[in-house]
Design a protein around this motif. Structure first.
Motif, PDB file in Angstrom:
ATOM      1  N   ILE A   4      -7.177 -20.916  20.534  1.00  0.00           N
ATOM      2  CA  ILE A   4      -5.856 -21.105  21.141  1.00  0.00           C
ATOM      3  C   ILE A   4      -4.763 -21.124  20.070  1.00  0.00           C
ATOM      4  O   ILE A   4      -3.672 -20.588  20.273  1.00  0.00           O
ATOM      5  CB  ILE A   4      -5.816 -22.406  21.979  1.00  0.00           C
ATOM      6  CG1 ILE A   4      -6.817 -22.323  23.132  1.00  0.00           C
ATOM      7  CG2 ILE A   4      -4.410 -22.660  22.517  1.00  0.00           C
ATOM      8  CD1 ILE A   4      -6.550 -21.211  24.126  1.00  0.00           C
TER       9      ILE A   4
ATOM     10  N   PRO B   4      -7.586 -29.543  23.982  1.00  0.00           N
ATOM     11  CA  PRO B   4      -8.253 -28.806  25.066  1.00  0.00           C
ATOM     12  C   PRO B   4      -9.385 -29.619  25.672  1.00  0.00           C
ATOM     13  O   PRO B   4     -10.124 -30.299  24.958  1.00  0.00           O
ATOM     14  CB  PRO B   4      -8.801 -27.553  24.360  1.00  0.00           C
ATOM     15  CG  PRO B   4      -8.925 -27.946  22.930  1.00  0.00           C
ATOM     16  CD  PRO B   4      -7.877 -28.975  22.658  1.00  0.00           C
TER      17      PRO B   4
ATOM     18  N   THR C 124     -12.544 -29.458  28.898  1.00  0.00           N
ATOM     19  CA  THR C 124     -13.270 -28.623  29.860  1.00  0.00           C
ATOM     20  C   THR C 124     -13.954 -29.549  30.860  1.00  0.00           C
ATOM     21  O   THR C 124     -14.081 -30.757  30.623  1.00  0.00           O
ATOM     22  CB  THR C 124     -14.332 -27.747  29.146  1.00  0.00           C
ATOM     23  OG1 THR C 124     -15.330 -28.601  28.574  1.00  0.00           O
ATOM     24  CG2 THR C 124     -13.718 -26.886  28.062  1.00  0.00           C
TER      25      THR C 124
ATOM     26  N   ASN D 211      -8.988 -25.917  29.482  1.00  0.00           N
ATOM     27  CA  ASN D 211      -9.340 -24.643  28.878  1.00  0.00           C
ATOM     28  C   ASN D 211     -10.718 -24.217  29.404  1.00  0.00           C
ATOM     29  O   ASN D 211     -11.473 -25.040  29.918  1.00  0.00           O
ATOM     30  CB  ASN D 211      -9.375 -24.777  27.345  1.00  0.00           C
ATOM     31  CG  ASN D 211      -9.457 -23.433  26.650  1.00  0.00           C
ATOM     32  OD1 ASN D 211      -8.995 -22.420  27.170  1.00  0.00           O
ATOM     33  ND2 ASN D 211     -10.040 -23.412  25.463  1.00  0.00           N
ATOM     34  N   GLN D 212     -11.011 -22.927  29.294  1.00  0.00           N
ATOM     35  CA  GLN D 212     -12.300 -22.373  29.725  1.00  0.00           C
ATOM     36  C   GLN D 212     -12.599 -22.730  31.193  1.00  0.00           C
ATOM     37  O   GLN D 212     -13.721 -23.106  31.548  1.00  0.00           O
ATOM     38  CB  GLN D 212     -13.433 -22.882  28.822  1.00  0.00           C
ATOM     39  CG  GLN D 212     -13.253 -22.503  27.366  1.00  0.00           C
ATOM     40  CD  GLN D 212     -14.320 -23.097  26.453  1.00  0.00           C
ATOM     41  OE1 GLN D 212     -15.180 -23.854  26.891  1.00  0.00           O
ATOM     42  NE2 GLN D 212     -14.262 -22.771  25.175  1.00  0.00           N
TER      43      GLN D 212
ATOM     44  N   ARG E 165      -3.551 -23.942  33.556  1.00  0.00           N
ATOM     45  CA  ARG E 165      -4.952 -23.971  33.135  1.00  0.00           C
ATOM     46  C   ARG E 165      -5.355 -22.603  32.605  1.00  0.00           C
ATOM     47  O   ARG E 165      -5.063 -21.581  33.230  1.00  0.00           O
ATOM     48  CB  ARG E 165      -5.857 -24.351  34.308  1.00  0.00           C
ATOM     49  CG  ARG E 165      -5.586 -25.747  34.856  1.00  0.00           C
ATOM     50  CD  ARG E 165      -6.432 -26.031  36.081  1.00  0.00           C
ATOM     51  NE  ARG E 165      -6.205 -27.386  36.600  1.00  0.00           N
ATOM     52  CZ  ARG E 165      -6.819 -27.901  37.650  1.00  0.00           C
ATOM     53  NH1 ARG E 165      -7.701 -27.170  38.313  1.00  0.00           N
ATOM     54  NH2 ARG E 165      -6.558 -29.126  38.055  1.00  0.00           N
ATOM     55  N   ILE E 166      -6.041 -22.588  31.471  1.00  0.00           N
ATOM     56  CA  ILE E 166      -6.470 -21.332  30.875  1.00  0.00           C
ATOM     57  C   ILE E 166      -7.862 -20.981  31.405  1.00  0.00           C
ATOM     58  O   ILE E 166      -8.800 -21.764  31.281  1.00  0.00           O
ATOM     59  CB  ILE E 166      -6.494 -21.431  29.335  1.00  0.00           C
ATOM     60  CG1 ILE E 166      -5.092 -21.783  28.809  1.00  0.00           C
ATOM     61  CG2 ILE E 166      -6.965 -20.113  28.725  1.00  0.00           C
ATOM     62  CD1 ILE E 166      -5.037 -22.025  27.322  1.00  0.00           C
TER      63      ILE E 166
ATOM     64  N   ASP F  25     -11.473 -19.139  31.864  1.00  0.00           N
ATOM     65  CA  ASP F  25     -12.525 -18.707  30.950  1.00  0.00           C
ATOM     66  C   ASP F  25     -12.648 -17.182  31.000  1.00  0.00           C
ATOM     67  O   ASP F  25     -12.451 -16.557  32.047  1.00  0.00           O
ATOM     68  CB  ASP F  25     -13.858 -19.342  31.346  1.00  0.00           C
ATOM     69  CG  ASP F  25     -14.906 -19.175  30.262  1.00  0.00           C
ATOM     70  OD1 ASP F  25     -14.528 -18.931  29.095  1.00  0.00           O
ATOM     71  OD2 ASP F  25     -16.097 -19.269  30.565  1.00  0.00           O
TER      72      ASP F  25
END
Length: 255
Positions: free
Chosen positions: A24, A139, A141, A177-178, A206-207, A209
């Motif tokens: 990132i 980050p 998950t 993330n992911q 939200r990023i 995956d």
């Protein structure tokens, strides 16, 4: 008369490896420097592997050997009329002094300095450097071990006693993330309520995956995603929702 903004010191920090802090950092630094017009400096403090500095070397080789990336680089650098952002290898305990030395040496003062720090909090200099950051982004998950280690570290860090070197204006943000689009949203809602109960800030974007996060430029011969010399292509940013993350990031740090 508008006052000149101070250089922002920002770190993507987490006590858990493999959740994407270095990736990132690279993606964001490249978008800010090459596409959005900001001047960026990256301090690679993750001694001894220095993954970002090594990535820069691989990126240079890839651009020289791949016609697609070579054309993209020539077009980019002609249009922005500036060099690639510097990546300075250092240790956590000399990161601040090396960053100051670099800024004093060159006439262009960066808008943002990203500090890519080791994940181990007891590494010499990590906590001292983190205390001086303007913003820390962590980050997370939907994984129990990641959540437990991140939340316990975050709470412990925020409760550290005040010291003279601590940035009292500092803000700490968590971000997803992911994110696996196939996962049930219930698991995120549960974790979200835990985070809210701890009075911690979490970004709304939200990023997603994607296998692209694990691929460097030399693995993607006809497109660009993770690179320290080129910005991620807009369509790939949209697919991973990285574009929305960047927009929210800019609002939070007031760039």
């Amino acid at each position: 008369m508008a006052t000149k903004k101070e250089t922002l010191k920002i770190s993507f920090s987490t006590p858990k490896g493999g959740v994407g802090k270095s990736t990132i950092t690279t993606l964001l630094a490249s978008v800010l420097h090459y596409r959005l017009g900001f001047n960026v400096l990256v301090m690679d403090c993750d001694f001894p592997q220095h993954s970002l500095a090594n990535m820069r070397e691989r990126d240079l080789k890839t651009i020289m050997q791949n016609d697609y990336h070579k054309r993209a680089a020539m077009k980019l650098y002609q249009s922005i009329n500036k060099k690639a952002y510097p990546i300075i290898s250092c240790k956590a305990d000399d990161a601040l002094s090396k960053a100051r030395d670099y800024v004093e040496q060159f006439s262009i003062e960066p808008n943002v300095i990203f500090f890519d720090l080791p994940g181990t909090a007891n590494t010499k200099g990590v906590l001292t450097t983190l205390r001086t950051m303007d913003f820390i982004f962590s980050p997370i998950t939907a994984d129990r071990l990641v959540m437990e280690s991140t939340l316990s570290f975050t709470k412990a860090f925020l409760e550290l006693p005040e010291t003279d070197d601590r940035n009292r204006e500092q803000r700490m943000w968590l971000f997803w993330n992911q994110v696996d689009g196939r996962e049930k949203t219930g698991i995120y809602e549960v974790y979200q309520s835990i985070i809210s109960g701890l009075d911690l800030y979490v970004m709304s974007s939200r990023i997603m995956d994607s296998k692209r996060f694990r691929k460097e430029t030399d693995d993607m011969p006809n497109s660009v995603f993770r690179s320290s010399l080129l910005p991620a292509e807009p369509q790939l940013m949209k697919t991973t929702r990285l574009d929305m993350f960047v927009d929210e990031f800019l609002k939070i740090v007031n760039l």
